[in-house]
Motif scaffolding. Structure first.
Motif, PDB file in Angstrom:
ATOM      1  N   UNK A  17      -7.386  -0.403 -15.021  1.00 22.53           N
ATOM      2  CA  UNK A  17      -7.877  -1.279 -13.960  1.00 22.53           C
ATOM      3  C   UNK A  17      -6.732  -2.153 -13.468  1.00 22.53           C
ATOM      4  N   UNK A  18      -6.366  -1.958 -12.203  1.00 20.95           N
ATOM      5  CA  UNK A  18      -5.293  -2.759 -11.607  1.00 20.95           C
ATOM      6  C   UNK A  18      -5.840  -4.054 -11.006  1.00 20.95           C
ATOM      7  N   UNK A  19      -4.981  -5.042 -10.935  1.00 20.38           N
ATOM      8  CA  UNK A  19      -5.316  -6.300 -10.283  1.00 20.38           C
ATOM      9  C   UNK A  19      -4.038  -6.964  -9.802  1.00 20.38           C
ATOM     10  N   UNK A  20      -4.189  -7.989  -8.965  1.00 21.16           N
ATOM     11  CA  UNK A  20      -3.042  -8.767  -8.531  1.00 21.16           C
ATOM     12  C   UNK A  20      -2.554  -8.472  -7.132  1.00 21.16           C
ATOM     13  N   UNK A  21      -3.149  -7.493  -6.476  1.00 23.53           N
ATOM     14  CA  UNK A  21      -2.739  -7.202  -5.110  1.00 23.53           C
ATOM     15  C   UNK A  21      -3.169  -8.296  -4.155  1.00 23.53           C
ATOM     16  N   UNK A  22      -2.657  -8.212  -2.927  1.00 25.14           N
ATOM     17  CA  UNK A  22      -3.033  -9.196  -1.925  1.00 25.14           C
ATOM     18  C   UNK A  22      -2.118  -9.144  -0.729  1.00 25.14           C
ATOM     19  N   UNK A  23      -2.195 -10.200   0.076  1.00 25.30           N
ATOM     20  CA  UNK A  23      -1.390 -10.322   1.287  1.00 25.30           C
ATOM     21  C   UNK A  23      -0.268 -11.314   1.028  1.00 25.30           C
ATOM     22  N   UNK A  24       0.952 -10.919   1.364  1.00 29.32           N
ATOM     23  CA  UNK A  24       2.109 -11.774   1.146  1.00 29.32           C
ATOM     24  C   UNK A  24       3.073 -11.606   2.311  1.00 29.32           C
ATOM     25  N   UNK A  79       2.560   4.091  -9.018  1.00 27.71           N
ATOM     26  CA  UNK A  79       2.735   4.866  -7.803  1.00 27.71           C
ATOM     27  C   UNK A  79       2.170   4.049  -6.649  1.00 27.71           C
ATOM     28  N   UNK A  80       2.490   4.447  -5.444  1.00 21.72           N
ATOM     29  CA  UNK A  80       1.905   3.780  -4.283  1.00 21.72           C
ATOM     30  C   UNK A  80       1.656   4.791  -3.174  1.00 21.72           C
ATOM     31  N   UNK A  81       0.692   4.445  -2.324  1.00 23.63           N
ATOM     32  CA  UNK A  81       0.363   5.312  -1.202  1.00 23.63           C
ATOM     33  C   UNK A  81       0.128   4.460   0.031  1.00 23.63           C
ATOM     34  N   UNK A  82       0.995   4.645   1.009  1.00 23.21           N
ATOM     35  CA  UNK A  82       0.862   3.954   2.287  1.00 23.21           C
ATOM     36  C   UNK A  82      -0.037   4.769   3.216  1.00 23.21           C
ATOM     37  N   UNK A 104       6.750  -2.002   1.918  1.00 25.49           N
ATOM     38  CA  UNK A 104       6.135  -1.936   0.595  1.00 25.49           C
ATOM     39  C   UNK A 104       4.611  -1.952   0.683  1.00 25.49           C
ATOM     40  N   UNK A 105       4.078  -2.140   1.877  1.00 28.57           N
ATOM     41  CA  UNK A 105       2.633  -2.152   2.052  1.00 28.57           C
ATOM     42  C   UNK A 105       2.037  -0.810   1.656  1.00 28.57           C
ATOM     43  N   UNK A 136       1.730  15.070 -13.748  1.00 32.09           N
ATOM     44  CA  UNK A 136       2.025  14.884 -15.160  1.00 32.09           C
ATOM     45  C   UNK A 136       1.432  13.587 -15.704  1.00 32.09           C
ATOM     46  N   UNK A 137       0.661  12.906 -14.874  1.00 34.24           N
ATOM     47  CA  UNK A 137      -0.051  11.712 -15.315  1.00 34.24           C
ATOM     48  C   UNK A 137      -1.516  12.071 -15.540  1.00 34.24           C
ATOM     49  N   UNK A 138      -2.039  11.656 -16.686  1.00 34.67           N
ATOM     50  CA  UNK A 138      -3.363  12.088 -17.120  1.00 34.67           C
ATOM     51  C   UNK A 138      -4.478  11.164 -16.653  1.00 34.67           C
ATOM     52  N   UNK A 139      -4.174   9.887 -16.545  1.00 35.68           N
ATOM     53  CA  UNK A 139      -5.197   8.901 -16.211  1.00 35.68           C
ATOM     54  C   UNK A 139      -4.681   7.994 -15.103  1.00 35.68           C
ATOM     55  N   UNK A 140      -5.616   7.597 -14.221  1.00 34.15           N
ATOM     56  CA  UNK A 140      -5.268   6.789 -13.049  1.00 34.15           C
ATOM     57  C   UNK A 140      -6.237   5.626 -12.887  1.00 34.15           C
ATOM     58  N   UNK A 141      -5.725   4.514 -12.384  1.00 30.57           N
ATOM     59  CA  UNK A 141      -6.583   3.420 -11.982  1.00 30.57           C
ATOM     60  C   UNK A 141      -7.105   3.646 -10.572  1.00 30.57           C
ATOM     61  N   UNK A 142      -7.898   2.685 -10.108  1.00 31.03           N
ATOM     62  CA  UNK A 142      -8.524   2.816  -8.794  1.00 31.03           C
ATOM     63  C   UNK A 142      -7.636   2.298  -7.668  1.00 31.03           C
ATOM     64  N   UNK A 143      -6.584   1.592  -8.034  1.00 27.22           N
ATOM     65  CA  UNK A 143      -5.636   1.099  -7.041  1.00 27.22           C
ATOM     66  C   UNK A 143      -5.895  -0.325  -6.610  1.00 27.22           C
ATOM     67  N   UNK A 144      -4.833  -0.998  -6.183  1.00 28.52           N
ATOM     68  CA  UNK A 144      -4.938  -2.348  -5.646  1.00 28.52           C
ATOM     69  C   UNK A 144      -4.080  -2.433  -4.388  1.00 28.52           C
ATOM     70  N   UNK A 145      -4.611  -3.062  -3.343  1.00 27.63           N
ATOM     71  CA  UNK A 145      -3.924  -3.108  -2.059  1.00 27.63           C
ATOM     72  C   UNK A 145      -2.870  -4.200  -2.046  1.00 27.63           C
ATOM     73  N   UNK A 146      -1.687  -3.847  -1.592  1.00 29.33           N
ATOM     74  CA  UNK A 146      -0.611  -4.808  -1.358  1.00 29.33           C
ATOM     75  C   UNK A 146      -0.244  -4.726   0.123  1.00 29.33           C
TER      76      UNK A 146
END
Length: 123
Positions: free
Chosen positions: A5-12, A37-40, A90-91, A109-119
């Motif tokens: 579970x990711x957290x800490x994202x936001x608008x900066x 990882x990130x996905x724009x 970086x958004x 090659x990654x087995x488990x993933x979080x749901x993601x957090x928006x930056x």
């Protein structure tokens, strides 16, 4: 099984900083290398950074080297991503992931993933 579970994202604003956290469930967190990882919008998901099980080694994408720092606290089952000198490019949605491989940059090659957090970084 590991749940992330990711957290800490936001608008900066550009030039600012954010710290992302990824909390893992289960007692096997220290058995996995971890990655961010990130996905724009409209782009493929890309590797950002990874860290070994013990935290002794890390690797970074060239685009974030010297600006981002990955770390982990195995006692807290948490991996962190400190992001400094943020740029509009970086958004993205940032995902943490767990791998049984060592410092892999390959998504499959990654087995488990979080749901993601928006930056979101504004110019």
């Amino acid at each position: 099984q590991v749940q992330l579970v990711e957290s800490g994202g936001g608008l900066v604003q550009a030039g600012g900083s954010l710290r992302l956290s990824c909390a893992a469930s289960g007692r096997t967190f220290s058995s996995y290398s971890m990655g961010w990882f990130r996905q724009a919008p409209g782009k493929e998901r890309e590797f950002v950074t990874g860290i070994t099980r013990s935290g002794g080694r890390t690797n970074y994408a060239d685009s974030v080297k010297d600006r981002f720092t990955i770390s982990r606290d195995n006692a807290k089952n948490t991996v962190y991503l400190q992001m400094n000198s943020l740029k509009p490019e970086d958004t993205a949605v940032y995902y943490c992931a767990a791998s049984s491989r060592v410092l892999s940059v390959i998504m499959r090659e990654y087995d488990y993933w979080g749901q993601g957090t928006q930056v979101t970084v504004s110019s």
